[in-house]
Structure formats: structure tokens, C-alpha cells
Design a protein around this motif. Structure first.
Motif, PDB file in Angstrom:
ATOM      1  N   GLU A 179       0.841  -1.201   0.000  1.00 49.92           N
ATOM      2  CA  GLU A 179       0.000   0.000   0.000  1.00 49.92           C
ATOM      3  C   GLU A 179       0.875   1.248   0.000  1.00 49.92           C
ATOM      4  O   GLU A 179       2.001   1.232   0.490  1.00 49.92           O
ATOM      5  CB  GLU A 179      -0.969   0.026   1.177  1.00 49.92           C
ATOM      6  N   LEU A 180       0.307   2.327  -0.555  1.00 53.25           N
ATOM      7  CA  LEU A 180       1.061   3.568  -0.711  1.00 53.25           C
ATOM      8  C   LEU A 180       0.093   4.743  -0.742  1.00 53.25           C
ATOM      9  O   LEU A 180      -0.923   4.701  -1.459  1.00 53.25           O
ATOM     10  CB  LEU A 180       1.866   3.539  -2.020  1.00 53.25           C
ATOM     11  N   GLU A 181       0.414   5.770   0.043  1.00 52.59           N
ATOM     12  CA  GLU A 181      -0.338   7.021  -0.030  1.00 52.59           C
ATOM     13  C   GLU A 181       0.386   7.964  -0.981  1.00 52.59           C
ATOM     14  O   GLU A 181       1.610   8.098  -0.917  1.00 52.59           O
ATOM     15  CB  GLU A 181      -0.448   7.668   1.356  1.00 52.59           C
ATOM     16  N   TYR A 182      -0.373   8.650  -1.845  1.00 49.46           N
ATOM     17  CA  TYR A 182       0.272   9.514  -2.840  1.00 49.46           C
ATOM     18  C   TYR A 182      -0.649  10.688  -3.168  1.00 49.46           C
ATOM     19  O   TYR A 182      -1.874  10.585  -3.084  1.00 49.46           O
ATOM     20  CB  TYR A 182       0.601   8.739  -4.109  1.00 49.46           C
ATOM     21  N   PRO A 183      -0.056  11.837  -3.541  1.00 50.63           N
ATOM     22  CA  PRO A 183      -0.868  12.997  -3.942  1.00 50.63           C
ATOM     23  C   PRO A 183      -1.257  12.888  -5.415  1.00 50.63           C
ATOM     24  O   PRO A 183      -0.527  12.303  -6.232  1.00 50.63           O
ATOM     25  CB  PRO A 183       0.080  14.174  -3.708  1.00 50.63           C
ATOM     26  N   CYS A 184      -2.387  13.474  -5.717  1.00 51.42           N
ATOM     27  CA  CYS A 184      -2.841  13.533  -7.106  1.00 51.42           C
ATOM     28  C   CYS A 184      -3.544  14.881  -7.302  1.00 51.42           C
ATOM     29  O   CYS A 184      -4.769  14.946  -7.444  1.00 51.42           O
ATOM     30  CB  CYS A 184      -3.774  12.360  -7.423  1.00 51.42           C
ATOM     31  N   HIS A 185      -2.743  15.961  -7.252  1.00 49.15           N
ATOM     32  CA  HIS A 185      -3.291  17.311  -7.257  1.00 49.15           C
ATOM     33  C   HIS A 185      -3.634  17.761  -8.674  1.00 49.15           C
ATOM     34  O   HIS A 185      -3.042  17.295  -9.667  1.00 49.15           O
ATOM     35  CB  HIS A 185      -2.307  18.300  -6.643  1.00 49.15           C
ATOM     36  N   THR A 186      -4.569  18.659  -8.750  1.00 48.38           N
ATOM     37  CA  THR A 186      -4.925  19.331 -10.002  1.00 48.38           C
ATOM     38  C   THR A 186      -4.733  20.828  -9.794  1.00 48.38           C
ATOM     39  O   THR A 186      -4.555  21.279  -8.659  1.00 48.38           O
ATOM     40  CB  THR A 186      -6.386  19.045 -10.380  1.00 48.38           C
ATOM     41  N   ASP A 229      -6.872  22.962  -9.711  1.00 48.52           N
ATOM     42  CA  ASP A 229      -8.014  23.505  -8.964  1.00 48.52           C
ATOM     43  C   ASP A 229      -8.088  23.035  -7.522  1.00 48.52           C
ATOM     44  O   ASP A 229      -8.676  23.719  -6.676  1.00 48.52           O
ATOM     45  CB  ASP A 229      -9.326  23.152  -9.674  1.00 48.52           C
ATOM     46  N   GLU A 230      -7.537  21.873  -7.225  1.00 48.14           N
ATOM     47  CA  GLU A 230      -7.676  21.339  -5.871  1.00 48.14           C
ATOM     48  C   GLU A 230      -6.562  20.359  -5.562  1.00 48.14           C
ATOM     49  O   GLU A 230      -5.908  19.822  -6.464  1.00 48.14           O
ATOM     50  CB  GLU A 230      -9.039  20.660  -5.686  1.00 48.14           C
ATOM     51  N   LYS A 231      -6.386  20.135  -4.256  1.00 44.05           N
ATOM     52  CA  LYS A 231      -5.414  19.154  -3.791  1.00 44.05           C
ATOM     53  C   LYS A 231      -6.152  17.883  -3.393  1.00 44.05           C
ATOM     54  O   LYS A 231      -7.158  17.938  -2.680  1.00 44.05           O
ATOM     55  CB  LYS A 231      -4.612  19.700  -2.604  1.00 44.05           C
ATOM     56  N   ARG A 232      -5.629  16.729  -3.880  1.00 48.61           N
ATOM     57  CA  ARG A 232      -6.259  15.445  -3.581  1.00 48.61           C
ATOM     58  C   ARG A 232      -5.175  14.433  -3.236  1.00 48.61           C
ATOM     59  O   ARG A 232      -4.046  14.498  -3.745  1.00 48.61           O
ATOM     60  CB  ARG A 232      -7.091  14.944  -4.773  1.00 48.61           C
ATOM     61  N   TRP A 233      -5.556  13.491  -2.371  1.00 49.68           N
ATOM     62  CA  TRP A 233      -4.654  12.409  -1.996  1.00 49.68           C
ATOM     63  C   TRP A 233      -5.399  11.076  -2.123  1.00 49.68           C
ATOM     64  O   TRP A 233      -6.631  11.022  -1.937  1.00 49.68           O
ATOM     65  CB  TRP A 233      -4.172  12.557  -0.554  1.00 49.68           C
ATOM     66  N   PHE A 234      -4.638  10.011  -2.451  1.00 54.24           N
ATOM     67  CA  PHE A 234      -5.219   8.677  -2.594  1.00 54.24           C
ATOM     68  C   PHE A 234      -4.361   7.662  -1.865  1.00 54.24           C
ATOM     69  O   PHE A 234      -3.163   7.886  -1.620  1.00 54.24           O
ATOM     70  CB  PHE A 234      -5.322   8.289  -4.074  1.00 54.24           C
ATOM     71  N   LEU A 235      -4.983   6.528  -1.562  1.00 47.99           N
ATOM     72  CA  LEU A 235      -4.302   5.380  -0.982  1.00 47.99           C
ATOM     73  C   LEU A 235      -4.442   4.225  -1.962  1.00 47.99           C
ATOM     74  O   LEU A 235      -5.568   3.822  -2.301  1.00 47.99           O
ATOM     75  CB  LEU A 235      -4.918   5.013   0.371  1.00 47.99           C
ATOM     76  N   MET A 236      -3.308   3.720  -2.456  1.00 49.86           N
ATOM     77  CA  MET A 236      -3.328   2.557  -3.349  1.00 49.86           C
ATOM     78  C   MET A 236      -3.014   1.302  -2.537  1.00 49.86           C
ATOM     79  O   MET A 236      -2.028   1.282  -1.779  1.00 49.86           O
ATOM     80  CB  MET A 236      -2.288   2.707  -4.461  1.00 49.86           C
ATOM     81  N   ARG A 237      -3.832   0.268  -2.743  1.00 44.58           N
ATOM     82  CA  ARG A 237      -3.595  -1.019  -2.084  1.00 44.58           C
ATOM     83  C   ARG A 237      -3.606  -2.124  -3.146  1.00 44.58           C
ATOM     84  O   ARG A 237      -4.526  -2.189  -3.971  1.00 44.58           O
ATOM     85  CB  ARG A 237      -4.675  -1.302  -1.036  1.00 44.58           C
ATOM     86  N   ALA A 238      -2.586  -2.961  -3.108  1.00 44.24           N
ATOM     87  CA  ALA A 238      -2.485  -4.089  -4.051  1.00 44.24           C
ATOM     88  C   ALA A 238      -2.476  -5.391  -3.258  1.00 44.24           C
ATOM     89  O   ALA A 238      -1.717  -5.524  -2.282  1.00 44.24           O
ATOM     90  CB  ALA A 238      -1.212  -3.960  -4.888  1.00 44.24           C
ATOM     91  N   PHE A 239      -3.299  -6.396  -3.702  1.00 47.73           N
ATOM     92  CA  PHE A 239      -3.419  -7.684  -3.013  1.00 47.73           C
ATOM     93  C   PHE A 239      -3.225  -8.809  -4.038  1.00 47.73           C
ATOM     94  O   PHE A 239      -3.812  -8.789  -5.131  1.00 47.73           O
ATOM     95  CB  PHE A 239      -4.793  -7.828  -2.348  1.00 47.73           C
TER      96      PHE A 239
END
Length: 542
Positions: free
Chosen positions: A83-90, A92-102
Motif C-alpha cells: 500500500e502507498l499514499e500519494y498525492p494527485c493534485h490538479t 483547482d484542488e489538492k487530492r490524496w489517494f491510498l493505493m492497495r495491491a493484493f
């Protein structure tokens, strides 16, 4: 496809998170609706090498590099999940996501599910929390700096104030100690002339090149100077930047900003008594923040308390006494308000204090029946109780929010008479004071508080070498608070008369103690009183 497969597919499609399934090579086999809607222009991505796509931005994105390494580790079977937390900003706005691989298998073929969860709200909350924590850490660092800087200052000023033998010495020693403390460059203490109402520096210390004020400071005539403001308002006043202060040129010479940057004035007050003002000059802009002012207010309180103690001690040792008589006409004055309401004469009997330090004033009212209820309804009366009731009058004990009796005592005044009759509607006050300055200060107090205060008489006289006040002062150092209260209540309530005006049980109840405890306090107080009157050493034998 059986019902179970249909249910799984429908569930996957309706999940509010983006999901993709990869084969052993990292190519996308399946995506759900949320995945496809995230970037609809790119289609469903089926058949796209997901790992290769991430590698394309690896050189420029540390998070992409970590994602590739993690996914390859799961695809190779070296780990079951990542799993990894990462930013994905535009823009217009700031966004963050959490990716999980199983990692999982289907018919012995390895598969990897990749889920992306939006965690923007959580990340924003974490950022806010960290910012708040950093602010608190900065506040803590600043507080520690202030405490380190003033380390020893409070104790030194306290020692200077308490150890001084006169008010002049207090002012001199305090000014010197403050001027030695960075960032202060000058300190002075000013007093108010009662007749002209001018504020004048009496003692000062600091750098010789920092000048005192050029102009006269007069109360209520010009409120631009912080010392005048502090005295008029009874609150500290600060100029954080003299170069931006509109009236700086009037009070300080041109170029003073090169010598000092900020000024603070703190009134020296003890109760209702103002002994002057402490003025400090600092070489820094914004030197007097809230923490600094709290320290200085505490120091000013200590200095004023020491001044009050010296004034009280001087009254006990002075050979002359000033007697002042004044007539007070004001509907808010308690003695006249009660006399008018009841239609009877009200006479002052004495002052004492309860265990909480609340001043309790005793009055005799030439009337019986319901007197306490009438007094309790008057403005300025917090509590009224009957100490004793006679055939022709009532002895009242009152807690007054007005506080004029306690204020007179704080000024060093001893009330000789304080009464009012319903016919005159005027309160008649006779005081003994230690000196002319105290008398002027008291008269100013009366003029400020009431509609009309007329001076009837004023004269100085010698008093005996040893007075009852001397005895009272000695007793005050020997009696406990409860012993003094028991003695005063008993005297005011005519407990020592025959027949007694009040019983021991009633007095004990008024002090909220048992009858035996009351008599213990009273007997101890009587013994100390007789020891003082007859100069008996209680530790001597025989």
C-alpha cells in the motif's frame, strides 16, 4: 456464469472505489465503473500494462517509483500486499489517494487487485493537526524563552519591594532591577499629584541617552500617553512601535525610535488604591506581548502590595493623625439608602472579614422586624444577616459589593463615625488617616464614586505614643483569622453585655462552626488580647 459470479460482478461495479485486476504480467484484465469514470477519456484500460504506464513517470515522481517497486514485488510473489499514499493534485484542488495491491489466484493463475481510495479529507485533517501541533510547539518555545529571560526577575523584584523600608526605596530598587533586564532600556515610576493631577516620574533607572518625557502628563486632559491611559483606565497600556505612534513626537524627542521601540505602562494598584504607574521602555518592537504583560502585571501587584504594607506600617508609627469629616449625598450609598427605606437611623459599628476574605460590615439600625430583608433587597448588598436584635434596634452584618468601607481601610483610613438619618438623606463620615496625602486620596475616591461629597472639616493632631491602633496591630500579628472573627462578632453583637444580646450558639452558627469550636476561638482571642494589654509574655513562667 452462475449467480455467484453475477453477484460478484455487480458488487464490483457498484463499489464507490476504483478497482482494477492485473494478470501476472501487470496487464489490466478488469476494471469497475468507478475506475472507468475517473478518467473516462482513456476508456476501460483493459489490456494496458499498468506497471509500464507507471514506469513512464518514474523518473519525475518518487511516488510512481515506489508504486512500481511495490507492484512488481507483489506480482513476483515476494509479498502478498502493498500500500502507498500519494498525492494527485490538479490546478483547482489538492487530492490524496491510498493505493492497495493484493495478490490472489484464480485456477492457479496469479492475479493482483489494485484499489485506489480517496483520502483527501483525512490528509487535510492530518495537515491541520500537524500545523496546530507546530503552532503549539512554537508557543512552547516562545514561553520557555520568556521564562528563561525573566528567570530571577520576579524573585528579585519581590525581594526589592518587600525588603524596602520606604515607598521611595521600593520605587528606586524596582526601577534599577527592571532596567538591568533585557530588552528594557529605561524604567520609571510616576506618582499623581492629588491637587494638580499631574503624573511625574519620581524614580527612574536605565541608559542615560534615553530621555524622560518632554511634556507634562495630566490625568483626563490628554489620554494619548500610555501612562495617563493606564491610570485613567486602570489597565496596562502599550505602544508596540513608537515609530508608528501618532503622538510620539509630543512625548518623546525626534529620533527616540533609535533608542527604544516600544513602551508599556502598568498601574500600581492595591484594591481600590492606586499608588502610581510603572513605565517601561524596550529596545525591541512588539516587546510587550501577552506573556510579557502577565509577568509585569504580577510584578506591579507585588510592588503595590508592598507599598500598601509600608503605608499601613507608617500609620501605626506616625505621631500625627489627620481627621477628615465629609458629607456624602448619593442614592447609591448604602447607609442613606437603608435609612430612607426603613425610616430609621443607621450607624456603623465595625468591619471584619470572613474565611474567604470577604469584607463584612456591621451596622446598627434603630428599628426592629424585617430589617435584614429590607437590606438584602438593596442594590449593592450581597448578603444581610441579623447578628442581634434588641427592643429598639437591630445589629446587621452585611456583605457589600460597593466595598466603600474596605476601600477606606485600604487607604489607611479608620472609620470613627459613619451614619445616616432619613431626614437628612446624607451620609456623615468621619475618618482618621495617617497623613495629608492619604486624606486627599480618600477625598478623591469619594468624589469619583458619589454624586456629591462635601468636605466638612480637616485637621491634624498629635496622638499618644501608644494607641489602641498599636495594640490592634500587635494583636493582628498574633490572632488567627477565626479568633479575630470570633472576638469581633462577639463585641459587635454585645455578647459581653449583661444580659447578653446574643448567645454563643447563635454566634457559632453565624461562623458555621460548632459551639465548642466558637468558644475555643473566643477564649484564645481573649487571652491574647489581655496578654497584649497587660504586656504579659505568654512564654514566661509564673
Amino acid at each position: 456464469m452462475d449467480l455467484r459470479d453475477d453477484l460478484a460482478t455487480a458488487t464490483l461495479e457498484t463499489l464507490p472505489i476504483t478497482v482494477a485486476v492485473l494478470d501476472a504480467e501487470g496487464k489490466i484484465l478488469l476494471t469497475n465503473q468507478s475506475w472507468r469514470e475517473f478518467n473516462p477519456e482513456d476508456g476501460d484500460h483493459v489490456g494496458v500494462d499498468y506497471v509500464a504506464t507507471a514506469e513512464m513517470v518514474e523518473d519525475d515522481d518518487e511516488h510512481a517509483r515506489q508504486a512500481v517497486e511495490g507492484l512488481e514485488s507483489v506480482l513476483d510473489g515476494n509479498r502478498e500486499s502493498f500500500e502507498l499514499e500519494y498525492p494527485c493534485h490538479t490546478p483547482d484542488e489538492k487530492r490524496w489517494f491510498l493505493m492497495r495491491a493484493f495478490r490472489f489466484t484464480v485456477d492457479d493463475d496469479p492475479r493482483v487487485s489494485v484499489v485506489h481510495l480517496e483520502i483527501t479529507d483525512r490528509k487535510l485533517a492530518e495537515i491541520d493537526a500537524e500545523s496546530a501541533a507546530e503552532r503549539l510547539r512554537e508557543e512552547q518555545r516562545m514561553l520557555e524563552h520568556v521564562l528563561e529571560r525573566v528567570d530571577g526577575l520576579v524573585q528579585d523584584v519581590t525581594d526589592a519591594a518587600v525588603g524596602a523600608a520606604s515607598r521611595d526605596e521600593i520605587e528606586r530598587r524596582v526601577c534599577r532591577r527592571l532596567a538591568e533586564t533585557d530588552p528594557y532600556v529605561l524604567s520609571w515610576v510616576g506618582r499623581v499629584d492629588v491637587t494638580t493631577r499631574r503624573v511625574s516620574p519620581r524614580e527612574w533607572a536605565g541608559r542615560d541617552d534615553v530621555p524622560l518625557e518632554d511634556d507634562e502628563l495630566v490625568l483626563s486632559s490628554d489620554e494619548t500617553h500610555p501612562a495617563v491611559q493606564a491610570l485613567d483606565e486602570g489597565q496596562p497600556r502599550v505602544v508596540q512601535d513608537v515609530t508608528a505612534f501618532d503622538h510620539a513626537d509630543r512625548w518623546w524627542p525626534t529620533g527616540a525610535g533609535e533608542l527604544f521601540q516600544s513602551v508599556a505602562a502598568i498601574p500600581l494598584e492595591y484594591g481600590d488604591v492606586t499608588y502610581g504607574v510603572l513605565v517601561l521602555f524596550a529596545e525591541e518592537v512588539d516587546a510587550f506581548d501577552q506573556r510579557e504583560l502577565l509577568v509585569l502585571e504580577s510584578l506591579a501587584g507585588t510592588v503595590a502590595t508592598a507599598m500598601n504594607a509600608i503605608e499601613a506600617r507608617r500609620m501605626l508609627t506616625t505621631e500625627t493623625v489627620v481627621e477628615l469629616e465629609a458629607a456624602i449625598e448619593d442614592s447609591s450609598l448604602f447607609v442613606t439608602a437603608l435609612a430612607n427605606r426603613i425610616g430609621a437611623t443607621v450607624t456603623y459599628r465595625g468591619l471584619t472579614y470572613d474565611r474567604d476574605g470577604t469584607a463584612l460590615t456591621v451596622f446598627y439600625v434603630n428599628e426592629t422586624g424585617g430589617v435584614a430583608d429590607v437590606a438584602d433587597d438593596l442594590e449593592g448588598v450581597e448578603d444581610a444577616s441579623v447578628l442581634s436584635e434588641y427592643e429598639e434596634g437591630t445589629l446587621l452584618e452585611l456583605a457589600l459589593s460597593d466595598g466603600i468601607v474596605a476601600a477606606l481601610a485600604d487607604h489607611g483610613g479608620v472609620i470613627q463615625r459613619f451614619d445616616a438619618t432619613p431626614e437628612d438623606r446624607v451620609g456623615d463620615l468621619v475618618l482618621q488617616l495617617p497623613n495629608g496625602q492619604s486624606a486627599r486620596s480618600v477625598y478623591d475616591l469619594l468624589e469619583e464614586r458619589y454624586d456629591r461629597a462635601e468636605l466638612i472639616s480637616y485637621h491634624e493632631s498629635d496622638r499618644p505614643t501608644r494607641t489602641l491602633r498599636d495594640v490592634a496591630a500587635e494583636l493582628d500579628s498574633k490572632l488567627t483569622d477565626r479568633q479575630e472573627m470570633a472576638l469581633r462578632k462577639s463585641f459587635y453583637a454585645d455578647y459581653f453585655e449583661w444580659p447578653r444580646g446574643v448567645s454563643g450558639e447563635e454566634l457559632a452558627e453565624s461562623m458555621d462552626v460548632s459551639r465548642s469550636t466558637f468558644h475555643q476561638h473566643l477564649r484564645a482571642a481573649q487571652r491574647k488580647l489581655l496578654e497584649e494589654l497587660f504586656a504579659v509574655d505568654p512564654t514566661s513562667e509564673g
